[in-house]
Design an enzyme around this catalytic site. Sequence first.
Site, mmCIF file in Angstrom:
data_model
loop_
_atom_site.group_PDB
_atom_site.id
_atom_site.type_symbol
_atom_site.label_atom_id
_atom_site.label_comp_id
_atom_site.label_asym_id
_atom_site.label_seq_id
_atom_site.Cartn_x
_atom_site.Cartn_y
_atom_site.Cartn_z
ATOM 1 N N ASP A 8 0.873 -1.174 0.000
ATOM 2 C CA ASP A 8 0.000 0.000 0.000
ATOM 3 C C ASP A 8 0.916 1.233 0.000
ATOM 4 O O ASP A 8 2.139 1.115 -0.184
ATOM 5 C CB ASP A 8 -0.997 -0.040 1.174
ATOM 6 C CG ASP A 8 -0.342 0.163 2.530
ATOM 7 O OD1 ASP A 8 0.912 0.255 2.587
ATOM 8 O OD2 ASP A 8 -1.075 0.237 3.530
ATOM 9 N N CYS A 65 3.109 -3.229 4.033
ATOM 10 C CA CYS A 65 2.223 -2.130 4.440
ATOM 11 C C CYS A 65 2.885 -1.434 5.624
ATOM 12 O O CYS A 65 4.088 -1.589 5.839
ATOM 13 C CB CYS A 65 0.810 -2.625 4.744
ATOM 14 S SG CYS A 65 0.645 -3.741 6.152
ATOM 15 N N THR A 67 2.464 -1.835 8.928
ATOM 16 C CA THR A 67 2.827 -2.768 10.006
ATOM 17 C C THR A 67 3.093 -4.190 9.531
ATOM 18 O O THR A 67 3.626 -4.997 10.300
ATOM 19 C CB THR A 67 1.677 -2.852 11.022
ATOM 20 O OG1 THR A 67 0.502 -3.304 10.303
ATOM 21 C CG2 THR A 67 1.404 -1.507 11.674
ATOM 22 N N HIS A 98 9.417 -24.378 9.146
ATOM 23 C CA HIS A 98 8.368 -25.063 9.915
ATOM 24 C C HIS A 98 6.967 -24.876 9.336
ATOM 25 O O HIS A 98 6.144 -25.776 9.424
ATOM 26 C CB HIS A 98 8.347 -24.556 11.366
ATOM 27 C CG HIS A 98 9.545 -24.958 12.156
ATOM 28 N ND1 HIS A 98 9.528 -25.106 13.524
ATOM 29 C CD2 HIS A 98 10.821 -25.244 11.773
ATOM 30 C CE1 HIS A 98 10.727 -25.475 13.948
ATOM 31 N NE2 HIS A 98 11.545 -25.549 12.911
ATOM 32 N N HIS A 133 6.740 -31.360 10.171
ATOM 33 C CA HIS A 133 6.159 -30.041 9.884
ATOM 34 C C HIS A 133 5.107 -30.140 8.775
ATOM 35 O O HIS A 133 4.135 -29.386 8.768
ATOM 36 C CB HIS A 133 7.253 -29.047 9.502
ATOM 37 C CG HIS A 133 8.310 -28.921 10.554
ATOM 38 N ND1 HIS A 133 8.045 -28.414 11.807
ATOM 39 C CD2 HIS A 133 9.616 -29.288 10.557
ATOM 40 C CE1 HIS A 133 9.153 -28.454 12.528
ATOM 41 N NE2 HIS A 133 10.123 -28.975 11.807
HETATM 42 C C1 RB5 Z 1 -2.202 2.498 6.511
HETATM 43 O O1 RB5 Z 1 -2.347 3.665 7.236
HETATM 44 C C2 RB5 Z 1 -1.968 1.320 7.460
HETATM 45 O O2 RB5 Z 1 -3.143 1.054 8.169
HETATM 46 C C3 RB5 Z 1 -1.544 0.088 6.681
HETATM 47 O O3 RB5 Z 1 -0.366 0.374 5.976
HETATM 48 C C4 RB5 Z 1 -1.216 -1.142 7.500
HETATM 49 O O4 RB5 Z 1 -0.324 -0.851 8.527
HETATM 50 C C5 RB5 Z 1 -2.367 -1.934 7.937
HETATM 51 O O5 RB5 Z 1 -2.257 -2.986 8.575
#
Ligand code: RB5
Length: 146
Positions: A8, A65, A67, A98, A133
């Site tokens: 993203d 993304c 996180t 695994h 596994h």
């Molecule tokens: C975008 O702001 C953020 O929510 C996205 O990049 C991600 O971290 C979602 O899990």
Amino acid sequence: MKIAIASDHAGYRLKTEVAALVKQLGHEVTDFGTHSEESVDYPDFAVKVARAVSQGESDRGILVCGTGLGMSIAANKVKGIRAVTCGDTFSARASREHNDANVLCLGARVTGSGLALDIVKTWLETEFLGGRHARRVQKISELESC
Ligand code: RB5
């Protein structure tokens, strides 16, 4: 290998670095976007990579993304996908050995690019160990019909 990649807006810059590394390591990259830092919705990109892997068009996928969490939640909705979010190389190696993880998710707001690229290299170079596994991964697949 054929590697499908997407991000993203939050992961766009790191995705560019990841794509360059993956190519440098000799793999073929299919980049499903996004192609700028303009705000987009991560599930729209997770599904493109997850489907490419699930349908066998790509061997593995990498999603970036902010996180790495939303991407893995979304990708894991697609049948046959074992997506993992990794912020260290130990987990990246174990997710292959695994869990036979077929999609790697990274958090660009959490993991610096140096470590992220080491994670990618480790993850791409590590093979599934099979054996006990494989039995456990098969049990995960059976959960898809629950
Ligand atoms: C975008 O702001 C953020 O929510 C996205 O990049 C991600 O971290 C979602 O899990």
